[in-house]
Design a protein around this motif. Structure first.
Motif, PDB file in Angstrom:
ATOM      1  N   UNK A 180      22.116  11.867  -9.562  1.00 39.57           N
ATOM      2  CA  UNK A 180      22.678  11.034  -8.891  1.00 39.57           C
ATOM      3  C   UNK A 180      24.188  11.020  -9.465  1.00 39.57           C
ATOM      4  N   UNK A 181      24.578  10.742 -10.637  1.00 44.28           N
ATOM      5  CA  UNK A 181      25.864  10.713 -11.016  1.00 44.28           C
ATOM      6  C   UNK A 181      26.699  12.065 -10.845  1.00 44.28           C
ATOM      7  N   UNK A 182      25.954  13.573 -11.413  1.00 42.01           N
ATOM      8  CA  UNK A 182      26.510  14.370 -11.314  1.00 42.01           C
ATOM      9  C   UNK A 182      26.859  14.991  -9.810  1.00 42.01           C
ATOM     10  N   UNK A 183      26.183  14.296  -8.933  1.00 41.02           N
ATOM     11  CA  UNK A 183      26.261  14.679  -7.342  1.00 41.02           C
ATOM     12  C   UNK A 183      27.603  13.928  -6.851  1.00 41.02           C
ATOM     13  N   UNK A 184      28.331  13.078  -7.813  1.00 38.74           N
ATOM     14  CA  UNK A 184      29.344  12.217  -7.376  1.00 38.74           C
ATOM     15  C   UNK A 184      30.489  12.894  -7.989  1.00 38.74           C
ATOM     16  N   UNK A 185      30.572  13.672  -8.975  1.00 34.58           N
ATOM     17  CA  UNK A 185      31.800  14.249  -9.457  1.00 34.58           C
ATOM     18  C   UNK A 185      32.624  14.993  -8.510  1.00 34.58           C
ATOM     19  N   UNK A 186      33.844  14.472  -8.410  1.00 33.52           N
ATOM     20  CA  UNK A 186      34.747  14.745  -7.234  1.00 33.52           C
ATOM     21  C   UNK A 186      35.460  16.066  -7.469  1.00 33.52           C
ATOM     22  N   UNK A 187      35.494  16.712  -8.459  1.00 34.57           N
ATOM     23  CA  UNK A 187      36.268  17.862  -8.919  1.00 34.57           C
ATOM     24  C   UNK A 187      35.155  19.158  -8.825  1.00 34.57           C
ATOM     25  N   UNK A 188      33.847  18.821  -9.237  1.00 28.26           N
ATOM     26  CA  UNK A 188      32.714  19.862  -9.008  1.00 28.26           C
ATOM     27  C   UNK A 188      32.847  20.293 -10.554  1.00 28.26           C
ATOM     28  N   UNK A 219      39.422  14.857 -14.734  1.00 30.22           N
ATOM     29  CA  UNK A 219      39.394  13.450 -15.555  1.00 30.22           C
ATOM     30  C   UNK A 219      39.353  12.137 -14.701  1.00 30.22           C
ATOM     31  N   UNK A 220      38.382  12.320 -13.596  1.00 33.47           N
ATOM     32  CA  UNK A 220      38.610  11.093 -12.838  1.00 33.47           C
ATOM     33  C   UNK A 220      38.001  10.003 -13.425  1.00 33.47           C
ATOM     34  N   UNK A 221      37.001  10.101 -14.532  1.00 32.52           N
ATOM     35  CA  UNK A 221      36.375   8.902 -15.247  1.00 32.52           C
ATOM     36  C   UNK A 221      35.136   8.679 -14.634  1.00 32.52           C
ATOM     37  N   UNK A 222      34.777   9.009 -13.475  1.00 30.57           N
ATOM     38  CA  UNK A 222      33.522   8.535 -12.725  1.00 30.57           C
ATOM     39  C   UNK A 222      32.276   8.671 -13.824  1.00 30.57           C
ATOM     40  N   UNK A 223      32.212  10.023 -14.058  1.00 28.59           N
ATOM     41  CA  UNK A 223      31.102  10.036 -15.086  1.00 28.59           C
ATOM     42  C   UNK A 223      30.785   9.095 -16.234  1.00 28.59           C
ATOM     43  N   UNK A 224      32.030   8.681 -16.853  1.00 20.18           N
ATOM     44  CA  UNK A 224      32.058   7.808 -18.003  1.00 20.18           C
ATOM     45  C   UNK A 224      31.951   6.296 -17.455  1.00 20.18           C
ATOM     46  N   UNK A 225      32.446   5.814 -16.287  1.00 24.68           N
ATOM     47  CA  UNK A 225      32.240   4.417 -15.646  1.00 24.68           C
ATOM     48  C   UNK A 225      30.776   4.344 -15.179  1.00 24.68           C
TER      49      UNK A 225
END
Length: 67
Positions: free
Chosen positions: A54-62, A22-28
């Motif tokens: 591009x966004x999925x590649x930045x998901x920190x948890x995988x 739940x880092x929230x990167x996807x939502x932001x």
């Protein structure tokens, strides 16, 4: 491990809820695609395939990946 799939017809986003931190990167990054208050909470038709990749590649948890 449970995996949910969300497709836009070109690619499928895979989401593993147990891995999500739940880092929230996807939502932001793509709020029109990812809205945890709605069901389904991932709406891949609301962004281009390139933006989704591009966004999925930045998901920190995988927790998010592409099929």
């Amino acid at each position: 491990m449970k995996t949910n799939e969300y497709s836009n017809g070109e690619i499928t986003i895979l989401w593993k809820p147990e891995k999500c931190i739940h880092a929230g990167i996807c939502v932001k990054t793509l709020p029109k695609v990812y809205n945890p208050k709605e069901r389904p909470w991932i709406k891949p038709n609301n962004a281009s395939t390139a933006a989704l990749l591009d966004q999925v590649s930045k998901c920190p948890s995988g927790a998010l990946s592409i099929k």
